[in-house]
Design an enzyme around this catalytic site. Structure first.
Site, PDB file in Angstrom:
ATOM      1  N   PHE A 100       0.773  -1.287   0.118  1.00  0.00           N
ATOM      2  CA  PHE A 100       0.056  -0.125   0.032  1.00  0.00           C
ATOM      3  C   PHE A 100       0.925   1.253   0.183  1.00  0.00           C
ATOM      4  CE2 PHE A 100       1.115   0.016   4.554  1.00  0.00           C
ATOM      5  CZ  PHE A 100       1.152   1.363   4.893  1.00  0.00           C
ATOM      6  N   LYS A 140      -1.837  -7.239  -8.979  1.00  0.00           N
ATOM      7  CA  LYS A 140      -2.814  -7.350  -8.015  1.00  0.00           C
ATOM      8  C   LYS A 140      -2.292  -6.033  -6.979  1.00  0.00           C
ATOM      9  CE  LYS A 140      -3.590  -8.452  -4.223  1.00  0.00           C
ATOM     10  NZ  LYS A 140      -3.892  -7.446  -2.881  1.00  0.00           N
ATOM     11  N   GLU A 182      -5.058  -3.665  -1.836  1.00  0.00           N
ATOM     12  CA  GLU A 182      -6.526  -3.558  -1.661  1.00  0.00           C
ATOM     13  C   GLU A 182      -6.986  -2.269  -0.963  1.00  0.00           C
ATOM     14  OE1 GLU A 182      -4.795  -5.749  -0.351  1.00  0.00           O
ATOM     15  OE2 GLU A 182      -5.251  -6.343   1.891  1.00  0.00           O
ATOM     16  N   ARG A 183      -5.872  -1.579  -0.493  1.00  0.00           N
ATOM     17  CA  ARG A 183      -6.030  -0.362   0.617  1.00  0.00           C
ATOM     18  C   ARG A 183      -6.098   0.787  -0.330  1.00  0.00           C
ATOM     19  NH1 ARG A 183      -2.620  -1.698   5.845  1.00  0.00           N
ATOM     20  NH2 ARG A 183      -1.704  -3.583   4.943  1.00  0.00           N
ATOM     21  N   SER A 188       4.803  -7.234   3.026  1.00  0.00           N
ATOM     22  CA  SER A 188       5.518  -7.697   4.415  1.00  0.00           C
ATOM     23  C   SER A 188       5.729  -9.091   4.127  1.00  0.00           C
ATOM     24  CB  SER A 188       4.015  -7.730   5.377  1.00  0.00           C
ATOM     25  OG  SER A 188       3.124  -8.744   5.028  1.00  0.00           O
ATOM     26  N   CYS A 209       9.760   1.317   3.525  1.00  0.00           N
ATOM     27  CA  CYS A 209      10.824   0.216   3.972  1.00  0.00           C
ATOM     28  C   CYS A 209      12.125   1.004   4.266  1.00  0.00           C
ATOM     29  CB  CYS A 209      10.577  -0.719   2.990  1.00  0.00           C
ATOM     30  SG  CYS A 209      11.106  -0.068   1.422  1.00  0.00           S
ATOM     31  N   GLU A 216       8.837  -5.082  13.149  1.00  0.00           N
ATOM     32  CA  GLU A 216       8.953  -4.019  12.165  1.00  0.00           C
ATOM     33  C   GLU A 216       7.657  -3.011  12.959  1.00  0.00           C
ATOM     34  OE1 GLU A 216       7.532  -4.706   8.173  1.00  0.00           O
ATOM     35  OE2 GLU A 216       8.895  -3.018   7.357  1.00  0.00           O
TER      36      GLU A 216
END
Ligand code: NAD
Length: 443
Positions: free
Chosen positions: A111, A135, A138-139, A188, A242, A342
């Site tokens: 995201f 893909k 979804e957020r 993740s 990240c 994390e």
């Protein structure tokens, strides 16, 4: 759902038959056109990112600019993609190699960079002659859908790039589908390991960029701007990148600068991303806020000291927002839960050590190897650091050393699974296979 996913693969498979035979110059031209269209739409793209993800205007602007650079890099395919040749390997015999596309490739993205991460994948993959299925997260899938319209306007034939939405079901579908030849994943650890293991087991080529814990080392001779840079790198994008410098290791006398870190951090303006004075926007979801606050509390419970507590900021007009203000924990130790996990939020964990060797040991003992930075005026300290840390991206007085796209994004250890990294030469190699021809034309 299943039939839509099947349709996407079928359409990518059909499009591959013609797209892979389209001349490389024609494919490059589509990317050039796309770059022009995207350049005209940087502001609307940034606005969409801010609306969906919450990133400040400034951070969203930087993201789309970075994303544009990646598109520009794909335009270099006509030199980057060249093969090799060796004439006269025997009488009247020559050998050469060239790069060919793989077929249908697919990507699953995180995201936190809704345009940049898909563009790590799509332009290079298609300019090499592949077709693609994305893909998105979804957020925040909105900005990517804008990019799809731009690709269409750029002249990309139907079916060359396809998008499927959802959460886990499409990920498993892509990992299992025999017509998908390569998978790129960014997200993740859980998702990254799943995609790597399942994709490899099914015979696919996989590259998987995962979690991170980036350390910034502040040497006693670090210049006067270093702490400000650390604050920017730790709290920018609300810590949701990240390459966030989420651990600050103060070496020796540098620890006297911890109060400066706290004072500068207090000045950061927390507000909704679209407000012009916002320097730190919300985190992506209420669940994310809860997870981060719990980790901060675990740090306190395990002996760390909270010297700046941003867990419950009041942001007028946005009282129900997922805001966390700048938060600083000191006295953090490697065995604490907050350090081992994390955080992915606006939290800096402070550690103190006596020597650079100790700092390097801490960094190399952490399971992640995405990015790290040293702030120093000493060339020999910087050189020692860059050679001895086992980390992919290293900054010397550069607080967020995300490489430009002509270089690869080189996370190592727990931050990456695969053999070929994203972007740079390896990024092109990932999306191609080599054919080697030995030919004999008798005189
Ligand atoms: P995420 O793993 O929740 O989601 C990423 C993608 O994987 C999404 O499309 C999601 O639908 C899918 N997904 C999530 N869990 C899955 C599972 N168990 N199995 C299969 N698919 C799954 O990650 P996120 O919250 O969107 O992004 C944040 C994470 O991404 C952080 O860990 C961050 O460090 C990492 N990240 C890494 C890099 C890098 O280059 N190393 C870059 C950006 C983000």
């Amino acid at each position: 759902m299943k039939s839509e996913m099947q349709e996407a693969v079928q359409s990518a498979k059909d499009a591959f038959k013609t797209w892979s035979h389209t001349s490389i110059m024609a494919r490059q031209q589509v990317i050039f056109n796309f770059r022009e269209i995207m350049k005209k739409n940087l502001k609307p793209l940034a606005a969409k990112i801010t609306e969906e993800e919450g990133k400040t205007w400034g951070n969203a602007d930087k993201e789309v600019f970075r994303a544009l650079q990646i598109v520009e890099h794909a335009c270099s395919i006509t030199t980057l993609g060249m093969g090799e040749s060796l004439a006269g390997i025997a009488k009247d015999m020559d050998a050469f190699s060239f790069r060919a596309p793989l077929g249908v490739c697919a990507g699953i993205s995180a995201f936190n960079f809704p345009t940049m991460i898909p563009l790590w994948m799509i332009p290079m993959s298609i300019v090499c002659g592949n077709t693609f299925i994305l893909k998105p997260s979804e957020r925040d899938p909105g900005a990517v859908m804008m990019l799809m319209e731009m690709l269409q306007e750029a002249g990309l034939p139907n079916g060359v790039v396809n998008v499927i939405h959802g959460t886990f079901e499409p990920v498993t579908f892509l990992c299992d589908h025999p017509d998908v030849k390569a998978l790129s994943f960014v997200g993740s650890d859980a998702g990254g390991k799943y995609v790597y293991e399942r994709g490899c087991k099914n015979g696919k080529r996989v590259q998987s960029n995962m979690g991170a814990k980036c350390h910034g080392v502040i040497m006693p001779d670090a210049d006067e701007k270093s702490i400000g840079q650390l604050v920017g790198a730790g709290f920018g994008m609300a810590g949701q990148k990240c390459m966030t410098l989420c651990v600050a290791i103060f070496v020796g006398e540098a620890k006297n600068r911890i109060p400066e870190l706290v004072e500068l951090s207090k000045k950061i303006k927390v507000n909704a991303g679209h407000e012009t004075d916002a320097q730190l926007g919300p985190v992506v979801s209420p669940e994310s806020k809860e997870r981060i606050c719990k980790l901060v509390q675990s740090g306190i419970d395990e002996g760390a000291k909270i010297v700046l507590d941003g867990r419950n900021p009041v942001v007028p007009g946005y009282e129900k927002g997922n805001f966390i203000g700048p938060t600083i924990l000191t006295g953090v130790k490697p065995n604490m839960t907050c350090y081992k996990k994390e955080l992915f939020g606006p939290v800096i964990e402070v550690m103190t050590v006596d020597t650079l060797d100790e700092a390097i040991k801490v960094i190399n003992s952490n399971p992640y190897g995405n990015g790290t930075v040293i702030f120093t005026k000493s060339g020999s300290a910087a050189r020692k650091f860059t050679h001895e840390v086992d980390v992919g991206q290293i900054g010397v007085n550069v607080p967020v050393p995300i490489p430009l796209p002509m270089f690869s994004f080189t996370g190592s250890r727990g931050s990456f699974l695969g053999d070929l990294n994203f972007t740079g030469k390896a990024g092109m190699e990932f999306y191609t296979q080599i054919k080697t021809v030995t030919q004999h034309w008798r005189d």
